[in-house]
Design an enzyme around this catalytic site. Sequence first.
Site: not given
Lengths: 393, 393, 379, 379
Positions: B127, B129, B245, B376
């Site tokens: 949870g 965005s 990583e 993005s």
Amino acid sequence: MDLSFTPEQIAFRDEVRAWIREAMPPRIREKAAVDGHFEHDEIMAWHRILHAKGWVAPHWPAEWGGAGLDVTRRFILTEELELAGAPSLSPFGLMMVGPLILQFGTDAQRRRFLPKIVAGEEVWCQGYSEPNAGSDLASLKLSADPDGKGNYVLNGQKTWTTYAQYADWIFVLARTDKTAKKQSGISFFLVDMKTPGVTARPTLTTAGTPAFCDTFFENVVVPGENLVGPLHGGWTLAKALLGHERTYIAAVGMSTRVLRRVKRIAAATTERGVPLLEVPAWRSRIARLEIELLALKMTNYRALASAELGHAPGPESSILKIRGSEINQQCYELAMDLMGHDALSWHNEPGTIPEHEASVPPQFQYARAASIYGGSNEIQKNVIAKLILGLPS
Amino acid sequence: MDLSFTPEQIAFRDEVRAWIREAMPPRIREKAAVDGHFEHDEIMAWHRILHAKGWVAPHWPAEWGGAGLDVTRRFILTEELELAGAPSLSPFGLMMVGPLILQFGTDAQRRRFLPKIVAGEEVWCQGYSEPNAGSDLASLKLSADPDGKGNYVLNGQKTWTTYAQYADWIFVLARTDKTAKKQSGISFFLVDMKTPGVTARPTLTTAGTPAFCDTFFENVVVPGENLVGPLHGGWTLAKALLGHERTYIAAVGMSTRVLRRVKRIAAATTERGVPLLEVPAWRSRIARLEIELLALKMTNYRALASAELGHAPGPESSILKIRGSEINQQCYELAMDLMGHDALSWHNEPGTIPEHEASVPPQFQYARAASIYGGSNEIQKNVIAKLILGLPS
Amino acid sequence: MNFDLTPDQKLLESTVASFVKKEATVSRFRALRDDPVGWSKSLWKTMAELGWIGLVFPESAGGLGGSFVDVAIVLEQLGAGLVPEPFVASVLCAGTALLRLGGPEEHEAHLAPLIAGDTSLALAWAERGGRYDPTWVETTAIRNGDEYVLRGEKVFVLNGHAADTIVVSARTAGNPGDSDGISLFVLPRDTAGLRIKTIRTMDGHKAAMVSLDGVVAPASMRLGAEGAAAPVLDEIMDLGAAAACAEGLGVMRAALGMTVDYLKTREQFGLKIGTFQALQHRAVDMFVRAELAKSTSILASIKVADPDPAERRSAVSAAKVELALCGRYVTQQSIQLHGGIGITDEHDIGLYFKRMHVLNALFGDEEHHLARFAAQPSF
Amino acid sequence: MNFDLTPDQKLLESTVASFVKKEATVSRFRALRDDPVGWSKSLWKTMAELGWIGLVFPESAGGLGGSFVDVAIVLEQLGAGLVPEPFVASVLCAGTALLRLGGPEEHEAHLAPLIAGDTSLALAWAERGGRYDPTWVETTAIRNGDEYVLRGEKVFVLNGHAADTIVVSARTAGNPGDSDGISLFVLPRDTAGLRIKTIRTMDGHKAAMVSLDGVVAPASMRLGAEGAAAPVLDEIMDLGAAAACAEGLGVMRAALGMTVDYLKTREQFGLKIGTFQALQHRAVDMFVRAELAKSTSILASIKVADPDPAERRSAVSAAKVELALCGRYVTQQSIQLHGGIGITDEHDIGLYFKRMHVLNALFGDEEHHLARFAAQPSF
């Protein structure tokens, strides 16, 4: 909608072609056939030939030496000249300062300057950019201070003054009010290059030729009568150029000519005995570029047809500079790639590589300038984002 | 420099391959062979099979159920699973909240949550965005207010909570201090999805399947013991994930598998009787993408080798997300283009188009998400510009 | 799996880097552009003394027995400094031909002085009709007793204008395009009938067009068995291509670095232009491209020594394609982001753009290697 | 040269636009995705009454004698609204086949009710092995006295699931790939042996897979001379491709508009995201692409009626390639700039992305038309 030229327009095109064939001197014709580099004196010789025919300033009003042609004929004339590989005339007088003097100058200024531009008796160059005022042109610093005797005294430096080494006159944007907001304190002057204190120092380009100069102004006295437009109103003149119909900036004729050479090179270059024009990978790459050029050409026609009908330049015209420069670069790059090792040859004596290839490498180099000068493509995109798409800033 | 695996690593790879062949149930194997879409229960079934082998959390310490594998073996395991088309396990427990609980949680939290994640007994979702906090995650508004009894009361909405409809638990970033600067007032909570006031509403994706949910919180009471890390210190946890990583985000194995399908489709699809794999234009396009994938794969290896040596993630790892998503999209696009009309088929019954093509169209659709989720590509570029290139902001 | 350099390699890297920075600067290269040779014999000697010329040759031939990875380390640094000395032509092209096909006598005669930095070499393989195919040999070597008579034209011979000795490919049997029937001949530059015309190349280097106008070569000048040189030429093409990738990395790194610096210092509209997001993202795209090319270049520099030619070709062709994709983008955008000064000869960035274009063309361009990659059995 | 619409065309454009806005909205289309037909017969009737279905047919066939430019105007608006009614399948595909090859009797029987909006049609030309080549016909029509027996499989027949009548291509002579020997047959949907399987397509439309399992067709159902249908099919492929270009313009325009609106309203980091320069330039690139595709689409819509097939093919193939280049970019970036909501089915932008992909594939994709463009004599 109608894509075809009228019979009269076709007749005009044929007339232009026939005239070019006849009027072009052998030396120029030879270079044109292989897209050679024209020297300044060859360009000016061609200027005078076009002038004798009355076609040197097709977009000017007839009373000032224009050809009295409508938009489409002007376009046909320009395209045919480009397709024939004729020398590109210096745009600074004919395309830039001339129209500005017409629009903003006094009658005296028109009478003094326009006839000599048309006749090719006075060569012009442009003094806009400065070392620290490139994309941000309005931050220019060349100062023009009144001397109290009706003159202005200029001090500073201009850069990218193309062909200043040959120019008789330069038009400059100079700062006349240092206290005003940056766009507001700029004025537009015409400066005789022979005025004491003006020095033009040619700069070698990556193409290996001196296309432009740094031009220095040291206490250069310019008479007040050489101010064009209102004092502090120079920015209006700078912007006015953008409002003019500028379908020529797409350089469709030029790229069409380069693509024709691309095909000639592809047909003459073999790999294991097969011409590259017949090799699918190369053939697709050429086809794709030809289609992209066709899209640009049609977009240019749209802009042209719109201008013909008296519309203001529409959204289609704003993309001509961006795509025109990109496609021109891609055409040269493709030519270089096709040439293989020949593309490495650099200003060698004739015969080192086939004649139809010889001018490609420097032109390929100089083509990188097309997306930078005249407002870089990034600046063009800022403008489109704001003025056409209405995106917030 | 040495590109080869050691004999021990090769033996491990062979062991993994053999095990997968044996351990994969027929139903999953059938779907894997054609890259079918796995349902949640199939994914969890596979989770339990991997868990039985001890390979479900290869990157966790052995004491918490990890496989005790070094970086390279972990990579080999991951790659082989991807190449075999095995179901991708839900990353939210294993890759995200688990490692965070390990790093920031209390011993009690570790004991409570980690074993159930490893065993697949509790499924997690994320949870982060919110409708108005996407790229700008720190502007999130889900509020967590103390109720004076040692609990926090959550109110607000999360979005893109993938597979929340199946999840037992959700980890959330919530605002615990509305007066602090936006990154500073955020805390990290673990919330039982069965708590009254939690509602998950599945959202259909463009792929035609409900991959994620909007999850609503209405006076959801969360015990204080479910706060992980310091109060108001949640942003540190959110950022910590980025420091781990994450060579898996390049999805090299997945794209390799898709490219293998691309070749299978190209070999099986004909134009005028010729397989597209033999048509130069298609062949070059496949080759170019294979080379681009190879470049990504080598870059991933570099990141991996760097992690193996204990170095912090280097510049090469920051580009894995960008290129990984782009190449994945290009692989699916190429598969679609090769399929011709078959690419139009949408969730039709088996046999409508060849079985090896059937899952491509929805996966092609969902691949567009890869350049959006997890920060993005534009956000990634902002980060690289600032942190790696040191460009000013 | 390990991508770290060994301590020796790290030392080599920093040695070359600081040498380039001090003694082989771009301004030195600028001055050499007007020199008829275009590179410095004394610097070449220094490079030899530092062991770089002999690096890749086996100890049996007087070298240090290094790997191509070592060579790639040197080349990346030379690329970053636009160093014009004829390393690739002498060491990897002609040197490999002599090493593989010559015996101890040829090694002694030609490789020893090369490794000492006293001579430079060239390999004349390219012909006008052959594009990037070294088997397209129209030049003929007709046997006449103990001699051959060579006739033909070779184009764009790297360092041909300055080499003491030129190794030339000629056909002793078969037709252009055949693998069999190609032989190599070792010709001193003053051989009668060997005409060497110096030409300029776009990157400010010199090269030569070479004609063989009835050159008489004793059979002893032939390298190895008659007609069997094609596999070595194929290997040399890969060494050259891998070298171009390594050098190209240095070019990209330098161009990217200069551009990022420019973005950090140049101001317009009252701001550093590096604050403009569109330019930031462009710089990131350049960075990403440079990293990707680095990855495949590493692959090529390891696999170019692979005993399986198909493995070698596949890796090298992939790297050369990636170099073209990335190098082109990085250097084009370098010019664009520099704006007007990027078009002037006085700014260095244009030199990097030009060198990159040359590296893209040498030893096979993008289309050539794309087709070659797709023709390997592993595709 | 004149790119302005005539006053009549401007009126047509605004009529269609306001019709789409009011009666053929995207939300209507959404609802129809779950409908077994997927489009509305009553809306189809209305479109007929407005004259759009008969627009392009000559007056002799009961139409209005309009040009393809008129059709393109309609299609662009329908594209912008994602209108699923079977205009292309009925009017341009089957309609053109009937118009060109049928006589007054067929026109009366099939075109009149179509123009009245009482029926819809389909053309079954594509076969699995033939990709985008309408001459790859494996379906056979074997003559037996006054009848033919048809056997074969047709794939992805647009509107095949709903058409009252399906025009089917079958081979009366020759081999797959031959131009000669292809005939068209007019089959009512209830013809015995004609099996129609409805399928869903990615864009939310329906289509059909059609099998001909020993369909018996009287010779009177054959359109035109036996074996001579290929030139008409070739023309139909161009009409279909030009239609896709026109419809694609509407799709791009709508997607660009939605995206620009989103950039102007969506806030992140306290700013409208349209203030971010990288996104601004992306939007400009989308705009530029849409304008370029518009230019070639105009060219195609004029030249598709050119009497010279080579001129027609060249212009249409160019436009279809440009549509692929531009449409793909515009719709992909539309999704990207919308971020997460662009991946949800509930936001419209994904529908435009899907429709564009379908338009790219229909009537020949980018590679198909690129090869075709390069094969024309003018190349």
